[in-house]
Scaffold this motif. Structure first.
Motif, short mmCIF file in Angstrom:
data_model
loop_
_atom_site.label_atom_id
_atom_site.label_comp_id
_atom_site.label_asym_id
_atom_site.label_seq_id
_atom_site.Cartn_x
_atom_site.Cartn_y
_atom_site.Cartn_z
N ILE A 123 0.85 -1.18 0.00
CA ILE A 123 0.00 0.00 0.00
C ILE A 123 0.89 1.24 0.00
CG2 ILE A 123 -1.90 1.19 1.15
CD1 ILE A 123 -2.50 -1.70 0.17
N PHE A 124 0.57 2.23 -0.83
CA PHE A 124 1.40 3.43 -0.94
C PHE A 124 0.56 4.59 -1.44
CE2 PHE A 124 1.61 0.83 -4.72
CZ PHE A 124 1.37 1.72 -5.75
N THR A 125 1.10 5.78 -1.29
CA THR A 125 0.37 6.98 -1.72
C THR A 125 0.82 7.42 -3.11
OG1 THR A 125 1.99 8.55 -0.83
CG2 THR A 125 0.29 7.73 0.69
N ILE A 126 0.01 8.25 -3.72
CA ILE A 126 0.38 8.84 -5.00
C ILE A 126 1.68 9.63 -4.86
CG2 ILE A 126 -0.23 10.71 -6.60
CD1 ILE A 126 -1.64 8.27 -7.42
N GLY A 127 1.82 10.36 -3.76
CA GLY A 127 3.02 11.15 -3.53
C GLY A 127 4.27 10.30 -3.45
N GLN A 128 4.19 9.17 -2.77
CA GLN A 128 5.34 8.27 -2.68
C GLN A 128 5.74 7.73 -4.05
OE1 GLN A 128 3.56 5.61 0.21
NE2 GLN A 128 4.86 6.40 1.86
N LEU A 129 4.74 7.39 -4.85
CA LEU A 129 5.02 6.89 -6.20
C LEU A 129 5.65 7.97 -7.06
CD1 LEU A 129 4.87 4.81 -8.44
CD2 LEU A 129 2.46 5.42 -8.79
N ARG A 130 5.12 9.17 -7.01
CA ARG A 130 5.65 10.27 -7.81
C ARG A 130 7.08 10.62 -7.40
NH1 ARG A 130 0.27 14.15 -7.81
NH2 ARG A 130 -0.64 13.37 -9.76
N ASN A 131 7.33 10.65 -6.09
CA ASN A 131 8.67 10.96 -5.61
C ASN A 131 9.69 9.94 -6.08
OD1 ASN A 131 7.81 13.25 -4.27
ND2 ASN A 131 7.61 12.24 -2.28
N TRP A 132 9.35 8.67 -5.95
CA TRP A 132 10.26 7.60 -6.40
C TRP A 132 10.50 7.69 -7.90
CZ3 TRP A 132 8.59 3.45 -9.66
CH2 TRP A 132 9.62 2.56 -10.00
N TYR A 133 9.43 7.91 -8.66
CA TYR A 133 9.58 7.96 -10.11
C TYR A 133 10.44 9.15 -10.53
CZ TYR A 133 8.38 6.76 -14.88
OH TYR A 133 8.45 6.35 -16.19
N SER A 134 10.26 10.28 -9.87
CA SER A 134 11.05 11.48 -10.18
C SER A 134 12.52 11.26 -9.85
CB SER A 134 10.51 12.68 -9.41
OG SER A 134 9.22 13.01 -9.81
N GLU A 135 12.79 10.65 -8.70
CA GLU A 135 14.17 10.40 -8.28
C GLU A 135 14.85 9.38 -9.18
OE1 GLU A 135 13.80 9.18 -4.26
OE2 GLU A 135 13.38 11.20 -3.49
N THR A 136 14.09 8.40 -9.65
CA THR A 136 14.65 7.32 -10.46
C THR A 136 14.82 7.71 -11.92
OG1 THR A 136 13.58 5.70 -9.00
CG2 THR A 136 14.38 4.89 -11.13
N TYR A 137 13.83 8.41 -12.47
CA TYR A 137 13.82 8.70 -13.90
C TYR A 137 13.97 10.18 -14.24
CZ TYR A 137 12.30 3.87 -14.09
OH TYR A 137 12.22 2.50 -13.93
N GLY A 138 14.08 11.01 -13.21
CA GLY A 138 14.38 12.42 -13.46
C GLY A 138 13.21 13.33 -13.68
N SER A 139 12.00 12.78 -13.68
CA SER A 139 10.82 13.64 -13.85
C SER A 139 9.58 12.92 -13.36
CB SER A 139 10.63 14.03 -15.33
OG SER A 139 10.32 12.89 -16.10
N ASN A 140 8.56 13.68 -13.06
CA ASN A 140 7.28 13.12 -12.63
C ASN A 140 6.42 12.88 -13.88
OD1 ASN A 140 4.95 12.38 -11.28
ND2 ASN A 140 4.33 14.49 -10.93
N SER A 141 6.82 11.87 -14.66
CA SER A 141 6.18 11.67 -15.96
C SER A 141 5.56 10.28 -16.10
CB SER A 141 7.20 11.88 -17.08
OG SER A 141 8.30 10.99 -16.93
N TYR A 142 5.33 9.61 -14.99
CA TYR A 142 4.81 8.24 -15.05
C TYR A 142 3.56 8.16 -15.92
CZ TYR A 142 3.15 3.64 -13.61
OH TYR A 142 2.74 2.33 -13.62
N HIS A 143 2.61 9.05 -15.66
CA HIS A 143 1.31 8.98 -16.31
C HIS A 143 1.38 9.22 -17.83
CE1 HIS A 143 2.08 13.09 -14.97
NE2 HIS A 143 1.35 13.51 -15.98
N SER A 144 2.46 9.83 -18.30
CA SER A 144 2.62 10.04 -19.74
C SER A 144 3.64 9.09 -20.36
CB SER A 144 3.02 11.49 -20.03
OG SER A 144 4.23 11.82 -19.36
N HIS A 145 4.57 8.58 -19.55
CA HIS A 145 5.60 7.67 -20.06
C HIS A 145 5.02 6.31 -20.40
CE1 HIS A 145 9.49 5.67 -20.47
NE2 HIS A 145 9.05 4.75 -19.62
N TRP A 146 4.20 5.76 -19.50
CA TRP A 146 3.59 4.45 -19.73
C TRP A 146 2.28 4.64 -20.48
CZ3 TRP A 146 6.53 0.35 -18.92
CH2 TRP A 146 7.59 0.45 -18.02
N VAL A 147 2.16 3.99 -21.63
CA VAL A 147 1.00 4.22 -22.48
C VAL A 147 -0.01 3.07 -22.45
CG1 VAL A 147 2.23 5.77 -24.03
CG2 VAL A 147 2.23 3.31 -24.51
N GLY A 148 0.37 1.94 -21.88
CA GLY A 148 -0.53 0.79 -21.80
C GLY A 148 -0.48 0.18 -20.42
N PHE A 149 -1.60 -0.40 -19.99
CA PHE A 149 -1.71 -0.94 -18.64
C PHE A 149 -2.48 -2.25 -18.68
CE2 PHE A 149 -1.67 3.66 -18.72
CZ PHE A 149 -0.61 3.96 -17.87
#
Length: 206
Positions: free
Chosen positions: A44-70
């Protein structure tokens, strides 16, 4: 606004008014299901935790635009329905509302285009058909020595090891990633497509 349509392999295709909306809808569901980060996968995790990790790992808060299929099985909805991810975002609430009357086991796909849908349907086939999954897994295990570059390529994209076989068969059968096709042994490509064609009932086109 989200819309959905029934698809083969007991799956449902969900699309949105924009790629941004789709990504915002699916990001926590997807990362709970198969995140490369063990802090998120099955946790279980928050949106903020996911965004922070993604930004630190990939350099930007772009998860929602980087991944195009789910894609994920419907059991992933349960902790969200049970309030474990409270507070839900407006987009997450929208997905739960859209599927609120489904209580069976089914597969959920998020995609904006036919080519992305085709890739995600390969995941639905892999998840829903034990015979197909077994043949693919056995074939890939048998040919593991030929898959070093392919495996690395998939992992470098941000997938976890648990879904390697599933992602390989989906990327090979949708034939849209030229770089992966170029580094994968032709006998692997031919073998996967032979198995896929034996079980595929989808008629999705680009």
């Amino acid at each position: 606004m989200l819309q959905c349509k029934k698809q083969p392999y007991n799956s449902v295709w969900v699309w949105a008014d924009s790629q941004n909306e789709l990504g915002m809808t699916f990001m926590r569901f997807q990362e709970h299901y198969e995140s490369a980060n063990k802090k998120f996968r099955n946790n279980i995790f928050t949106i903020g935790q996911l965004r922070n990790w993604y930004s630190e790992t990939y350099g930007s808060n772009s998860y929602h635009s980087h991944w195009v299929g789910f894609n994920f099985p419907s059991r992933v909805l349960r902790p969200f329905k049970d309030g474990l991810f409270d507070p839900l975002t407006t987009e997450e609430q929208g997905l739960l509302h859209l599927l609120q009357y489904r209580n069976d086991d089914f597969y959920i796909i998020g995609a904006q285009t036919g080519s992305i849908l085709r890739h995600e349907l390969s995941h639905a086939l892999y998840a829903s058909n034990p015979k197909y999954r077994e043949e693919i897994d056995c074939f890939l295990i048998k040919n593991q020595k030929k898959l070093a570059k392919t495996n690395k390529y998939i992992l470098d994209k941000g997938y976890c090891k648990d879904v390697l076989n599933d992602e390989i068969q989906a990327y090979i059968t949708d034939n849209d990633d030229n770089e992966l096709i170029n580094i994968t042994c032709p006998t692997i490509i031919a073998g996967i497509n032979k198995i896929f064609n034996k079980y595929n009932t989808s008629k999705v086109k680009k």
